[in-house]
Design a protein around this motif. Sequence first.
Motif, PDB file in Angstrom:
ATOM      1  N   SER A 127       1.119  -1.435  -0.001  1.00  0.00           N
ATOM      2  CA  SER A 127      -0.157   0.130   0.040  1.00  0.00           C
ATOM      3  C   SER A 127       0.984   0.935  -0.273  1.00  0.00           C
ATOM      4  O   SER A 127       0.025   2.418   0.549  1.00  0.00           O
ATOM      5  CB  SER A 127      -1.129   0.407   1.208  1.00  0.00           C
ATOM      6  OG  SER A 127      -0.036   0.046   2.653  1.00  0.00           O
ATOM      7  N   ASP A 136      -5.589   6.479   0.293  1.00  0.00           N
ATOM      8  CA  ASP A 136      -5.745   5.427   1.177  1.00  0.00           C
ATOM      9  C   ASP A 136      -6.077   3.811   0.840  1.00  0.00           C
ATOM     10  O   ASP A 136      -6.610   3.603   1.332  1.00  0.00           O
ATOM     11  CB  ASP A 136      -6.273   5.427   2.715  1.00  0.00           C
ATOM     12  CG  ASP A 136      -7.824   5.873   2.275  1.00  0.00           C
ATOM     13  OD1 ASP A 136      -8.573   5.802   1.391  1.00  0.00           O
ATOM     14  OD2 ASP A 136      -8.517   5.711   3.985  1.00  0.00           O
ATOM     15  N   LYS A 139      -4.211   0.620   0.508  1.00  0.00           N
ATOM     16  CA  LYS A 139      -5.341   0.197   2.246  1.00  0.00           C
ATOM     17  C   LYS A 139      -6.329  -0.758   1.740  1.00  0.00           C
ATOM     18  O   LYS A 139      -6.359  -1.873   2.798  1.00  0.00           O
ATOM     19  CB  LYS A 139      -4.690   1.085   3.088  1.00  0.00           C
ATOM     20  CG  LYS A 139      -4.414   0.790   4.406  1.00  0.00           C
ATOM     21  CD  LYS A 139      -4.106   1.390   5.570  1.00  0.00           C
ATOM     22  CE  LYS A 139      -4.287   0.969   7.172  1.00  0.00           C
ATOM     23  NZ  LYS A 139      -3.391   2.190   8.554  1.00  0.00           N
ATOM     24  N   ASP A 205      -6.880  -3.371   8.190  1.00  0.00           N
ATOM     25  CA  ASP A 205      -6.411  -2.750   8.218  1.00  0.00           C
ATOM     26  C   ASP A 205      -4.947  -2.935   9.047  1.00  0.00           C
ATOM     27  O   ASP A 205      -4.351  -2.575   7.574  1.00  0.00           O
ATOM     28  CB  ASP A 205      -6.979  -1.095   8.887  1.00  0.00           C
ATOM     29  CG  ASP A 205      -8.003  -1.283   7.640  1.00  0.00           C
ATOM     30  OD1 ASP A 205      -8.315  -0.839   6.970  1.00  0.00           O
ATOM     31  OD2 ASP A 205      -8.720   0.242   8.472  1.00  0.00           O
ATOM     32  N   GLN A 212       2.802  -4.219   4.960  1.00  0.00           N
ATOM     33  CA  GLN A 212       3.510  -2.769   4.127  1.00  0.00           C
ATOM     34  C   GLN A 212       4.486  -2.996   4.375  1.00  0.00           C
ATOM     35  O   GLN A 212       5.929  -2.312   3.920  1.00  0.00           O
ATOM     36  CB  GLN A 212       3.034  -1.451   3.670  1.00  0.00           C
ATOM     37  CG  GLN A 212       3.477  -0.451   3.686  1.00  0.00           C
ATOM     38  CD  GLN A 212       3.704  -0.448   2.839  1.00  0.00           C
ATOM     39  OE1 GLN A 212       3.124  -0.849   1.047  1.00  0.00           O
ATOM     40  NE2 GLN A 212       5.178  -0.072   2.192  1.00  0.00           N
TER      41      GLN A 212
END
Length: 253
Positions: A127, A136, A139, A205, A212
């Motif tokens: 992400s 975003d 993500k 999340d 990441q």
Amino acid sequence: MSTRNADRRATARDKLAAERARQAAAQQRQRRLLLVAIPLVVVVIAVAVGIVATRGSGSSSASAPRPTGVAAVGAGFTTGTAGKPVIDLWEDFQCPICKQFEGSDSAKAMRQLAADGKAQLVIHPLSFLDDNLGNDSSKRAAAAFGCAIDAGKGLEYHDAVYAHQPEKEGAGYTDAQLLSFGTEAGITGPAYDTFQQCVKAGTYDGWAGQVQHTMEQHGITGTPTIQVAGKSQDLQTLSADSITRAVTAAAGS
């Protein structure tokens, strides 16, 4: 080779080089932002007290929940046969070159090797392009991908996201789109209700943040990156045959 084919190959190489350069710049920008942000941590914490978020906290700590079958912190989604050579695929759902790769014979060969029990395919949804594109969406798409994994439709959801990648880079994905991709992936009935709740809550999340975080640990500098048994493959010469040969060689070593 015709002049036209040569021109097409040159154009593809130029696009890949440009995308790599842009991704490297995004990583450098992200590191600079982190350095600037460190002195502000105390202030941010103080301001954050009392704020109620509608999504999950997004904490990428080891305690953050992970999708079904993802045992290790920061690990990707695995399909294929355990104990076989591992093909690692590092992608970002907003990466145009990743979408091009997904339509290639090389990508199809990787899927087939996993389906035939000759390899494990591990998809790592990154992400880092969120920073570069100012949103975003990568993500949130990665987190929704995790919800689809729980529903047993990980690959199908992955493909639906890329199939609907916006033509304009940076346009991103809306929450409504991420939910609709679940329907397209074949998630129905009570499973869809659970998927929908998972997406809206941002349940994964934190997992997206974990994945990441592993990018730099594994020396990944851009997407897509394909590794066979830990060895990065050259995208400019990558083919279905070269992927198969690399897996066969890894199996015999």
